[in-house]
Design a protein around this motif. Structure first.
Motif, PDB file in Angstrom:
ATOM      1  N   UNK A   1      47.807  51.491  46.889  1.00  0.00           N
ATOM      2  CA  UNK A   1      46.855  50.900  45.523  1.00  0.00           C
ATOM      3  C   UNK A   1      45.952  50.158  46.137  1.00  0.00           C
ATOM      4  N   UNK A   2      45.906  49.291  47.046  1.00  0.00           N
ATOM      5  CA  UNK A   2      44.781  48.593  47.661  1.00  0.00           C
ATOM      6  C   UNK A   2      43.637  49.297  47.995  1.00  0.00           C
ATOM      7  N   UNK A   3      43.815  50.481  48.557  1.00  0.00           N
ATOM      8  CA  UNK A   3      42.928  51.477  49.087  1.00  0.00           C
ATOM      9  C   UNK A   3      42.275  52.234  47.956  1.00  0.00           C
ATOM     10  N   UNK A   4      43.163  52.291  46.762  1.00  0.00           N
ATOM     11  CA  UNK A   4      42.503  53.104  45.819  1.00  0.00           C
ATOM     12  C   UNK A   4      42.360  52.215  44.559  1.00  0.00           C
ATOM     13  N   UNK A   5      41.784  50.994  44.776  1.00  0.00           N
ATOM     14  CA  UNK A   5      41.336  50.050  43.594  1.00  0.00           C
ATOM     15  C   UNK A   5      40.180  49.701  43.439  1.00  0.00           C
ATOM     16  N   UNK A   6      39.389  50.614  42.442  1.00  0.00           N
ATOM     17  CA  UNK A   6      38.191  50.302  42.107  1.00  0.00           C
ATOM     18  C   UNK A   6      38.214  49.581  40.765  1.00  0.00           C
ATOM     19  N   UNK A   7      37.774  48.316  40.710  1.00  0.00           N
ATOM     20  CA  UNK A   7      37.784  47.754  39.444  1.00  0.00           C
ATOM     21  C   UNK A   7      37.004  48.129  38.235  1.00  0.00           C
ATOM     22  N   UNK A   8      35.977  49.141  38.667  1.00  0.00           N
ATOM     23  CA  UNK A   8      35.090  49.615  37.604  1.00  0.00           C
ATOM     24  C   UNK A   8      35.861  50.761  36.834  1.00  0.00           C
ATOM     25  N   UNK A   9      37.178  51.282  37.207  1.00  0.00           N
ATOM     26  CA  UNK A   9      38.023  52.072  36.712  1.00  0.00           C
ATOM     27  C   UNK A   9      38.547  51.731  35.492  1.00  0.00           C
ATOM     28  N   UNK A  10      38.717  50.277  35.298  1.00  0.00           N
ATOM     29  CA  UNK A  10      39.345  49.815  34.252  1.00  0.00           C
ATOM     30  C   UNK A  10      38.445  49.413  32.833  1.00  0.00           C
ATOM     31  N   UNK A  11      38.022  50.819  32.303  1.00  0.00           N
ATOM     32  CA  UNK A  11      37.245  50.839  31.400  1.00  0.00           C
ATOM     33  C   UNK A  11      38.052  51.376  29.990  1.00  0.00           C
ATOM     34  N   UNK A  12      37.963  50.651  29.075  1.00  0.00           N
ATOM     35  CA  UNK A  12      38.808  50.882  27.582  1.00  0.00           C
ATOM     36  C   UNK A  12      38.144  52.113  27.088  1.00  0.00           C
ATOM     37  N   UNK A  13      38.764  53.114  26.957  1.00  0.00           N
ATOM     38  CA  UNK A  13      38.192  54.387  26.647  1.00  0.00           C
ATOM     39  C   UNK A  13      38.127  54.898  25.195  1.00  0.00           C
TER      40      UNK A  13
ATOM     41  N   UNK B   1      29.217  43.773  42.190  1.00  0.00           N
ATOM     42  CA  UNK B   1      30.181  44.437  43.030  1.00  0.00           C
ATOM     43  C   UNK B   1      29.980  43.455  44.230  1.00  0.00           C
ATOM     44  N   UNK B   2      30.064  41.993  43.909  1.00  0.00           N
ATOM     45  CA  UNK B   2      29.930  40.981  45.109  1.00  0.00           C
ATOM     46  C   UNK B   2      31.000  40.926  45.636  1.00  0.00           C
ATOM     47  N   UNK B   3      30.991  40.609  46.963  1.00  0.00           N
ATOM     48  CA  UNK B   3      32.264  40.230  47.946  1.00  0.00           C
ATOM     49  C   UNK B   3      33.381  39.402  47.150  1.00  0.00           C
ATOM     50  N   UNK B   4      32.699  38.304  46.921  1.00  0.00           N
ATOM     51  CA  UNK B   4      33.719  37.488  46.135  1.00  0.00           C
ATOM     52  C   UNK B   4      34.537  37.922  44.901  1.00  0.00           C
ATOM     53  N   UNK B   5      33.369  38.517  44.151  1.00  0.00           N
ATOM     54  CA  UNK B   5      34.125  39.096  42.914  1.00  0.00           C
ATOM     55  C   UNK B   5      35.141  40.370  43.137  1.00  0.00           C
ATOM     56  N   UNK B   6      34.836  41.141  44.121  1.00  0.00           N
ATOM     57  CA  UNK B   6      35.784  42.247  44.573  1.00  0.00           C
ATOM     58  C   UNK B   6      37.042  41.818  45.238  1.00  0.00           C
ATOM     59  N   UNK B   7      37.025  40.847  46.032  1.00  0.00           N
ATOM     60  CA  UNK B   7      38.346  40.309  46.588  1.00  0.00           C
ATOM     61  C   UNK B   7      39.133  39.558  45.635  1.00  0.00           C
ATOM     62  N   UNK B   8      38.520  38.757  44.845  1.00  0.00           N
ATOM     63  CA  UNK B   8      39.224  38.021  43.843  1.00  0.00           C
ATOM     64  C   UNK B   8      39.879  38.857  42.768  1.00  0.00           C
ATOM     65  N   UNK B   9      39.206  39.853  42.404  1.00  0.00           N
ATOM     66  CA  UNK B   9      39.723  41.058  41.739  1.00  0.00           C
ATOM     67  C   UNK B   9      41.099  41.684  42.085  1.00  0.00           C
ATOM     68  N   UNK B  10      40.816  42.194  43.505  1.00  0.00           N
ATOM     69  CA  UNK B  10      41.847  42.750  44.392  1.00  0.00           C
ATOM     70  C   UNK B  10      43.068  41.779  44.349  1.00  0.00           C
ATOM     71  N   UNK B  11      42.901  40.607  44.619  1.00  0.00           N
ATOM     72  CA  UNK B  11      43.911  39.543  44.747  1.00  0.00           C
ATOM     73  C   UNK B  11      44.681  39.482  43.381  1.00  0.00           C
ATOM     74  N   UNK B  12      43.943  39.484  41.968  1.00  0.00           N
ATOM     75  CA  UNK B  12      44.473  39.299  40.902  1.00  0.00           C
ATOM     76  C   UNK B  12      45.308  40.246  40.366  1.00  0.00           C
TER      77      UNK B  12
ATOM     78  N   UNK C   1      50.964  33.843  42.670  1.00  0.00           N
ATOM     79  CA  UNK C   1      50.578  34.708  43.878  1.00  0.00           C
ATOM     80  C   UNK C   1      49.236  34.855  44.076  1.00  0.00           C
ATOM     81  N   UNK C   2      48.381  34.638  43.038  1.00  0.00           N
ATOM     82  CA  UNK C   2      46.697  34.672  43.260  1.00  0.00           C
ATOM     83  C   UNK C   2      46.559  33.348  43.878  1.00  0.00           C
ATOM     84  N   UNK C   3      47.157  32.356  43.610  1.00  0.00           N
ATOM     85  CA  UNK C   3      46.762  31.196  44.229  1.00  0.00           C
ATOM     86  C   UNK C   3      47.216  30.974  45.657  1.00  0.00           C
ATOM     87  N   UNK C   4      48.026  31.746  46.119  1.00  0.00           N
ATOM     88  CA  UNK C   4      48.463  31.808  47.570  1.00  0.00           C
ATOM     89  C   UNK C   4      47.417  32.477  48.124  1.00  0.00           C
ATOM     90  N   UNK C   5      47.015  33.762  47.746  1.00  0.00           N
ATOM     91  CA  UNK C   5      45.950  34.536  48.260  1.00  0.00           C
ATOM     92  C   UNK C   5      44.589  33.758  48.290  1.00  0.00           C
TER      93      UNK C   5
END
Length: 313
Positions: free
Chosen positions: A204-216, A120-131, A169-173
């Motif tokens: 959605x930004x406030x409730x975006x944990x990337x770890x929630x995306x798990x294929x169940x 959960x590095x800062x760079x990864x987290x912000x890139x995933x939020x932008x994506x 959009x991602x590249x703009x951010x």
């Protein structure tokens, strides 16, 4: 030692300028044109090792007759006349600002990827939020968003933005974060989305944990590593949406752009990017790959992979 470090830094900067320039040209010349291919070939063969600025690249191209450049107007096959005098100046200023700010990821003490499975590095987290946000924003809002974020609309008015609005959009951010690395990006995006009457994105930004995306659902032998034949299946079934998959797996934007410059065909870009991930991160499993596909809304590819794995087990 200091001399070697300086040489390495210059080479890194040159490679960054080259990759960015190729993307800039691709956005202003019809993709696949002879002129663009000549530029790419020339840059790979002659410019990479010693270019110091975008202006040098254009001067070199003009001197070699690779493309006609008059007052920095590009004429592509007599079809597209793009007036980019100011655009080149702004482009060069942006690239050097990014290099100075440290957004050139190759100068950081990091790899070309982050581990999506356990980091959960800062760079990864912000890139995933932008994506994630890039998938939620609609094309009609692009000019407004670009103006609010960057103060101009240049990135929203390119052929690439029309072909692939999510990536635009991602590249703009990403560009915005490079220009302003020390601000609270989430807070500023919240202000912009509120002004655009997109309160849903603020929430959605406030409730975006990337770890929630798990294929169940079922994954055949989920802890097993995926192999090259699995990569081929994924590469054959994805298109430009592959950006979402590889960013989820931790590939950084600079590496994506380098692979794009080296491999013009989209299928080969996907294959080479996933192959790089597989070799660089041996701990990634079939489950990790399926989680990334699930995040990118490609359950259909998961079905194809499961079918293959089931038949071979």
């Amino acid at each position: 030692m200091a001399v070697n470090q300086t040489c390495n830094t210059n080479r890194t900067n040159a490679e960054r300028i080259e990759v960015e320039l190729l993307k800039f040209l691709e956005d202003h010349i019809y993709t696949g044109s002879d002129s663009l291919q000549k530029i790419m070939l020339y840059l790979k063969q002659h410019v990479r090792s010693n270019v110091q600025s975008v202006t040098e690249v254009f001067d070199a191209l003009k001197a070699k007759g690779v493309i006609s450049l008059g007052n920095y107007k590009i004429l592509s096959d007599g079809i597209l006349d793009v007036r980019i005098t100011q655009g080149i100046k702004d482009f060069e200023k942006r690239i050097h600002a990014e290099l100075r700010s440290g957004c050139d990821e190759s100068n950081q003490q990091s790899t070309s990827y982050d581990s999506a499975a356990n980091s959960q590095t800062p760079d990864y987290d912000i890139d995933m939020l932008f994506d994630y946000l890039s998938k939620k924003l609609s094309p009609p809002s692009m000019l407004i968003f670009s103006t609010e974020l960057l103060g101009e609309t240049q990135m929203a008015e390119t052929p690439h933005a029309l072909r692939n609005p999510s990536d635009a959009y991602f590249k703009m951010m990403h560009t915005w974060r490079c220009r302003q690395p020390n601000i609270d990006h989430k807070a500023k995006l919240g202000e912009i989305f509120s002004s655009m009457e997109r309160q849903d994105l603020v929430e959605e930004m406030e409730n975006f944990p990337v770890k929630d995306f798990q294929y169940a659902e079922t994954v055949i032998e989920p802890t097993k590593r995926f192999d090259d034949s699995d990569i081929s299946i994924v590469a054959s079934n994805l298109a430009t949406g592959y950006y979402h998959v590889v960013r989820f797996l931790g590939v950084k934007q600079r590496k994506i752009e380098q692979i794009e410059a080296d491999y013009p065909a989209i299928r080969e870009q996907i294959y080479q990017t996933l192959l790089m991930i597989k070799r660089a991160k041996p701990s990634l499993t079939r489950q990790d790959l399926c989680n990334a596909l699930y995040y990118a809304d490609h359950q259909d590819v998961i079905v194809s992979l499961n079918s293959k794995w089931s038949n071979s087990s």
